[in-house]
Write a protein that holds these residues in place. Structure first.
Motif, PDB file in Angstrom:
ATOM      1  N   LEU A  86     -65.921  23.822  -5.840  1.00 16.35           N
ATOM      2  CA  LEU A  86     -65.980  24.900  -6.843  1.00 16.35           C
ATOM      3  C   LEU A  86     -66.841  24.547  -8.053  1.00 16.35           C
ATOM      4  O   LEU A  86     -67.523  25.403  -8.626  1.00 16.35           O
ATOM      5  CB  LEU A  86     -64.557  25.269  -7.286  1.00 16.35           C
ATOM      6  CG  LEU A  86     -63.736  25.955  -6.187  1.00 16.35           C
ATOM      7  CD1 LEU A  86     -62.266  25.999  -6.551  1.00 16.35           C
ATOM      8  CD2 LEU A  86     -64.260  27.360  -5.933  1.00 16.35           C
ATOM      9  N   GLY A  87     -66.809  23.276  -8.462  1.00 17.09           N
ATOM     10  CA  GLY A  87     -67.649  22.844  -9.588  1.00 17.09           C
ATOM     11  C   GLY A  87     -69.122  22.923  -9.222  1.00 17.09           C
ATOM     12  O   GLY A  87     -69.964  23.320 -10.044  1.00 17.09           O
ATOM     13  N   ARG A 207     -60.028  18.658  -8.837  1.00 14.08           N
ATOM     14  CA  ARG A 207     -60.356  19.778  -9.737  1.00 14.08           C
ATOM     15  C   ARG A 207     -60.887  19.326 -11.087  1.00 14.08           C
ATOM     16  O   ARG A 207     -61.368  20.139 -11.881  1.00 14.08           O
ATOM     17  CB  ARG A 207     -59.148  20.700  -9.895  1.00 14.08           C
ATOM     18  CG  ARG A 207     -57.901  20.008 -10.375  1.00 14.08           C
ATOM     19  CD  ARG A 207     -56.682  20.899 -10.241  1.00 14.08           C
ATOM     20  NE  ARG A 207     -55.461  20.187 -10.602  1.00 14.08           N
ATOM     21  CZ  ARG A 207     -54.751  19.440  -9.764  1.00 14.08           C
ATOM     22  NH1 ARG A 207     -55.160  19.286  -8.510  1.00 14.08           N
ATOM     23  NH2 ARG A 207     -53.661  18.841 -10.161  1.00 14.08           N
ATOM     24  N   VAL A 210     -65.867  17.646 -11.481  1.00 19.70           N
ATOM     25  CA  VAL A 210     -67.217  18.229 -11.499  1.00 19.70           C
ATOM     26  C   VAL A 210     -68.239  17.318 -12.193  1.00 19.70           C
ATOM     27  O   VAL A 210     -69.424  17.320 -11.835  1.00 19.70           O
ATOM     28  CB  VAL A 210     -67.181  19.660 -12.119  1.00 19.70           C
ATOM     29  CG1 VAL A 210     -66.652  19.648 -13.534  1.00 19.70           C
ATOM     30  CG2 VAL A 210     -68.553  20.307 -12.078  1.00 19.70           C
ATOM     31  N   TRP A 283     -64.008  28.428 -10.894  1.00 17.82           N
ATOM     32  CA  TRP A 283     -63.671  26.995 -11.010  1.00 17.82           C
ATOM     33  C   TRP A 283     -62.415  26.820 -11.873  1.00 17.82           C
ATOM     34  O   TRP A 283     -61.495  26.082 -11.535  1.00 17.82           O
ATOM     35  CB  TRP A 283     -64.879  26.266 -11.620  1.00 17.82           C
ATOM     36  CG  TRP A 283     -64.616  24.898 -12.153  1.00 17.82           C
ATOM     37  CD1 TRP A 283     -64.619  23.730 -11.441  1.00 17.82           C
ATOM     38  CD2 TRP A 283     -64.341  24.543 -13.517  1.00 17.82           C
ATOM     39  NE1 TRP A 283     -64.356  22.674 -12.273  1.00 17.82           N
ATOM     40  CE2 TRP A 283     -64.184  23.138 -13.556  1.00 17.82           C
ATOM     41  CE3 TRP A 283     -64.215  25.263 -14.699  1.00 17.82           C
ATOM     42  CZ2 TRP A 283     -63.899  22.448 -14.735  1.00 17.82           C
ATOM     43  CZ3 TRP A 283     -63.934  24.574 -15.869  1.00 17.82           C
ATOM     44  CH2 TRP A 283     -63.778  23.187 -15.875  1.00 17.82           C
TER      45      TRP A 283
END
Ligand code: PA5
Length: 437
Positions: A86-87, A207, A210, A283
């Protein structure tokens, strides 16, 4: 500089549903305790995200690796899921034109096209198999654990196609692993086969990763200035070292949301008025949900706590969600992500003396943002605005760190462990059980 405004969270702007300045200042004791606890966790090396902005020399090494691929390869495929994808998507959307993968090599100045197929839907991976020239493609397999089923399944399929195209002997030249420094399938395989393998610090969860090689490598492969990204994160970290809540954007963000959560506002919407920032909301959704959705507190008491994050996009979702936000149940807090100056300006041509003629498209978007903010406030709906002067590597670094730290503070205010994910792990275990049944 990134700014946060909570004016529309206050009673003075939204009436009885708002907070008082005293509510904000009541953070004093909780903030002091949170800072002490976070400092201790840092000292015990339990939380690593805090120190990532200092890794400038690693970022330079990553940029140098990516620089060697420039002009040599065409595609960079990130194979990962959740915090391992997601990052990457957020950085790509924010810092490269949305038509990047349609641009010619010279328009991209030799930097690579980026693909992040973060699902095991056969049509998604099949699409890549049918389209990519494997001989011009690099595959970055990203998994902290090195064992996640979705990641490995996609890798095995893509690797098979790669081997068919370039031969077994050369396939490893097209593969980079990003994983735990010691353990897991990818680490072992990388060691055995001499595959370039980058480290995810053990004390940085997916999570929060990133700003590790997880997000930095694909960003660098697309020519994004990852050193400025870290500089932005560092600047935000320094600003947030302030023990005065009004001067600490991350603590302010977390405290306002905690107070509203306790008043029944458990839906936290992030609504960028910028397409470039839309995947930061995606994100953030994972960051907020996985970190704060917990069954027990740190003492082991059952609490079933956690806000539900929602992503939206202005102006698009004015025609989808905003009616609900303005008139629906009083269970939401809205965050506007706002951009002062867009990277491109487009003038609307004059046709038939239409009042839109002569205005800029960015002006229209800004007018819609202001209108939605006012409409929410008029109906007593609390909202905050986080604004950046423009979208660039530095401001995106500031935003990422702001929300990571706000998540850490919220974990402290809820007295939960924001860094584990037992629910996700249970799902992984049960998936393997179903597969072997
Ligand atoms: O944030 C997390 O910890 C998770 O969302 C993970 O990133 C996700 O489950 C993927 O795990 P891994 O990176 O181990 O493949």
């Amino acid at each position: 500089m990134t700014e946060i405004s909570i004016q529309n969270c206050l009673k003075s702007n939204v009436g009885a549903f708002g907070l008082s300045p005293a509510d904000i200042q009541s953070a004093g004791k909780a903030l002091k305790a949170a800072n002490l606890s976070l400092d201790e966790q840092r000292r015990r090396h339990e939380i690593g995200f805090f120190d990532l902005p200092d890794n400038i020399s690693e970022a330079k090494k990553i940029a140098a690796i990516a620089g060697k691929w420039r002009g040599k390869y065409e595609n960079f495929v990130v194979i990962g899921i959740g915090g391992s994808a997601l990052g990457n998507i957020a950085l790509q959307t924010a810092l490269r034109p949305w038509t990047w993968n349609l641009m010619s090599a010279s328009q991209r100045k030799g930097w690579l096209k980026i693909f992040v197929p973060d699902n095991v839907d056969p049509t998604l991976i099949g699409g890549l198999l049918n389209t990519l020239d494997m001989s011009k493609t690099l595959f970055n397999v990203v998994s902290k654990s090195g064992t996640t089923a979705e990641c490995l399944a996609n890798y095995f399929i893509l690797r098979n196609a790669l081997e068919k195209k370039v031969g077994k002997a050369k396939a490893n030249d097209h593969v980079i692993f990003t994983t735990d420094p010691e353990k897991g399938y990818l680490r072992e395989k990388g060691r055995k086969e001499g595959i370039l393998t980058l480290n995810i610090p053990p004390n940085v969860g997916g999570r929060f990763s990133v700003l590790t090689p997880v997000g930095l490598l694909s960003a660098a492969a697309a020519g994004i200035d990852i050193v400025s990204l870290l500089a932005g994160a560092k600047a935000m970290r320094e600003r947030c070292a302030n023990s005065n809540i009004s001067k600490n954007p991350a603590a302010l963000y977390a405290w306002a949301h905690t107070l509203f959560y306790k008043k029944g506002r458990n839906v936290h919407v992030m609504m960028p008025y910028s397409n470039e920032l839309k995947d930061i909301a995606d994100w953030f959704r994972q960051l907020w949900a996985e970190s704060l959705g917990k069954k027990t507190d740190r003492k082991g008491k059952t609490v079933f706590v956690g806000p539900t994050p929602v992503k939206a996009l202005g102006a698009t979702d004015q025609h989808s969600q905003v009616q609900l936000y303005i008139e629906g149940p009083h269970d939401k807090v809205i965050t506007f992500l706002s951009v002062d100056k867009f990277g491109t300006e487009l003038k609307i041509p004059s046709y038939d003396k239409h009042p839109l003629g002569g205005k800029n498209l960015g002006q229209l978007l800004k007018a819609e943002e202001n209108a939605t903010r006012d409409a929410l406030a008029n109906e007593g709906r609390p909202n905050l605005t986080v604004s950046v002067p423009e979208v660039n590597a530095r401001s995106v670094g500031e935003l990422l760190f702001l929300f990571e730290l706000a998540t850490a503070y919220s974990g402290e205010f809820f007295d939960i462990n924001a860094y584990d994910q037992p629910g996700v792990e249970l799902g992984k275990v049960l998936t393997h059980k179903y597969l072997s049944a």
